[in-house]
Every structure is written in structure tokens, then in C-alpha cells.
Design a protein around this motif. Sequence first.
Motif, PDB file in Angstrom:
ATOM      1  N   PRO A   1       0.824  -1.221   0.000  1.00  0.00           N
ATOM      2  CA  PRO A   1       0.000   0.000   0.000  1.00  0.00           C
ATOM      3  C   PRO A   1       0.853   1.263   0.000  1.00  0.00           C
ATOM      4  N   LYS A   2       0.284   2.335  -0.510  1.00  0.00           N
ATOM      5  CA  LYS A   2       1.023   3.593  -0.582  1.00  0.00           C
ATOM      6  C   LYS A   2       1.332   4.153   0.796  1.00  0.00           C
ATOM      7  N   SER A   3       0.558   3.738   1.792  1.00  0.00           N
ATOM      8  CA  SER A   3       0.769   4.284   3.128  1.00  0.00           C
ATOM      9  C   SER A   3       2.116   3.873   3.725  1.00  0.00           C
TER      10      SER A   3
ATOM     11  N   ILE B   1       6.599   4.941   1.897  1.00  0.00           N
ATOM     12  CA  ILE B   1       7.661   5.821   2.369  1.00  0.00           C
ATOM     13  C   ILE B   1       8.635   5.054   3.249  1.00  0.00           C
ATOM     14  N   ILE B   2       8.135   4.069   4.021  1.00  0.00           N
ATOM     15  CA  ILE B   2       9.016   3.252   4.861  1.00  0.00           C
ATOM     16  C   ILE B   2       9.949   2.417   3.991  1.00  0.00           C
ATOM     17  N   LEU B   3       9.387   1.887   2.896  1.00  0.00           N
ATOM     18  CA  LEU B   3      10.210   1.107   1.974  1.00  0.00           C
ATOM     19  C   LEU B   3      11.291   1.970   1.333  1.00  0.00           C
ATOM     20  N   LEU B   4      10.939   3.199   0.971  1.00  0.00           N
ATOM     21  CA  LEU B   4      11.924   4.094   0.361  1.00  0.00           C
ATOM     22  C   LEU B   4      13.038   4.444   1.339  1.00  0.00           C
ATOM     23  N   LEU B   5      12.675   4.719   2.587  1.00  0.00           N
ATOM     24  CA  LEU B   5      13.697   5.011   3.602  1.00  0.00           C
ATOM     25  C   LEU B   5      14.593   3.799   3.842  1.00  0.00           C
ATOM     26  N   THR B   6      13.989   2.614   3.855  1.00  0.00           N
ATOM     27  CA  THR B   6      14.783   1.398   4.033  1.00  0.00           C
ATOM     28  C   THR B   6      15.749   1.195   2.881  1.00  0.00           C
ATOM     29  N   GLN B   7      15.284   1.471   1.657  1.00  0.00           N
ATOM     30  CA  GLN B   7      16.146   1.343   0.490  1.00  0.00           C
ATOM     31  C   GLN B   7      17.311   2.326   0.548  1.00  0.00           C
TER      32      GLN B   7
END
Length: 222
Positions: free
Chosen positions: A181-183, A186-192
Motif C-alpha cells: 500500500p502507498k501508506s 515511504i518506509i520502503l523508500l527510507l529502508t532502500q
Amino acid sequence: MMVNLFSSFDPTTSLHLPLNWTSVILSFVLIPLSYWLIPHRTMYLWNKIISTLHQEFKTLIGPSSGSTFIFVSLFSLILYNNFLGLFPYVFTGSSHLVMTLTLALPLWLTFMIFGWINNTVHMLAHLVPQGTPPILMPFMVCIETISNIIRPGTLAVRLAANMIAGHLLLTLLGNTGSLIPKSILIILLLTQILLLILESAVAIIQSYVFAVLSTLYSSEVT
């Protein structure tokens, strides 16, 4: 489209030709350009790093044991390929045992040939550590011999495995971006981003470890 998780490490292209290996020789095209440009801060920083490595490798080898240029060049080559592999759609040459063994095996073999021809007694003394009880000497010779033989393999596997592990994790997390989900995107992007910073550190550390271990192996044969 990815066929499997390891397809990013495949040196062949859709034309069934190993064209991805061209990323390894890009350094011969890009790096010499710096010799024809006005020196800038990046070049000063790189020269400072090279000078520091030269002094450290010189300390490890000894003042009368040869030059450090081959080890500084080895560090630069591995570091360049490690960082180049962090860019999207760029093949990571240092993640393949074909390349890492090509770097480690000739170095180790050269050290061994030089040591056994010129310093035979010194090489034989390395097989039995000081203070070993006489009853354990045959076992220590076998253990030290095996430990010496597997050195190029451990050098090659260490570098390739560390490069593959981080890249696989980044690829695995990147492929899940369209499924979450889009919610929590942002967590995935920060982790990347954090993993990319970690991989940058691993790229530096692994190239340094490879060069330092090669330097230590060369210092043992003199």
C-alpha cells in the motif's frame, strides 16, 4: 522483466552475448580523463586517500619488501567496480567469482612461487607456529597447508558473496514496491536509502579488506 532474483547478476544480455562485462573496463575510459583536467577537490581527496593507503600498505609490507602500487591499484579497481554496481541497470563485475578469482588466484600463486623459490626455509617455518609441541607438528603442518591453499578461494568468495548479498536484498525490496500500500511506501523508500548507504560502506570495506589481505599474504613470503 526479471526471470528470477539472480538475473541481475547474469553477464549475458538478450542477445546471448556477455556484453555486461563492459562495465568492468569502463574505468579505462573514464579514469584517464582526470589526468587531462585541471585538478579539483575530488582529485585532491582521491590523491589523499591513495597516499594514506600507500603509507599503510608500506607499513604492512616493510620498507624493503617491494612496492605498494599493485595493491593500491587493486583497491582502486575493486572499489570502482563495487560502486559502479550500485547504479541501476549496471552489471556488478565484482559479484562474480570469475572476476574475483582472476584477481586473487594469480596474486596468491605469484607470492607462493616467489616465497618457495627465494625463501624456502622461511616458508617451511611458517608451517609450524612457534611453540608447537613436537607431537602436534604433523597436524599443524596439514592445517597450515590447507589454510594456505584456500586463501585465494576465501578472498574471492568473501568479495563476491558480500556484493551479491546486498544487491539481492535491494532487488528483493525494490520488487515489492508495486505490491504494498502507498501508506507504507515511504518506509520502503527510507529502508532502500539506508541499505544503499550500507552497500556503499560495504563496497569500500570489501575493497579495503581484499587489498589489505593481499598485502599481508605478500609480507609473509619475504
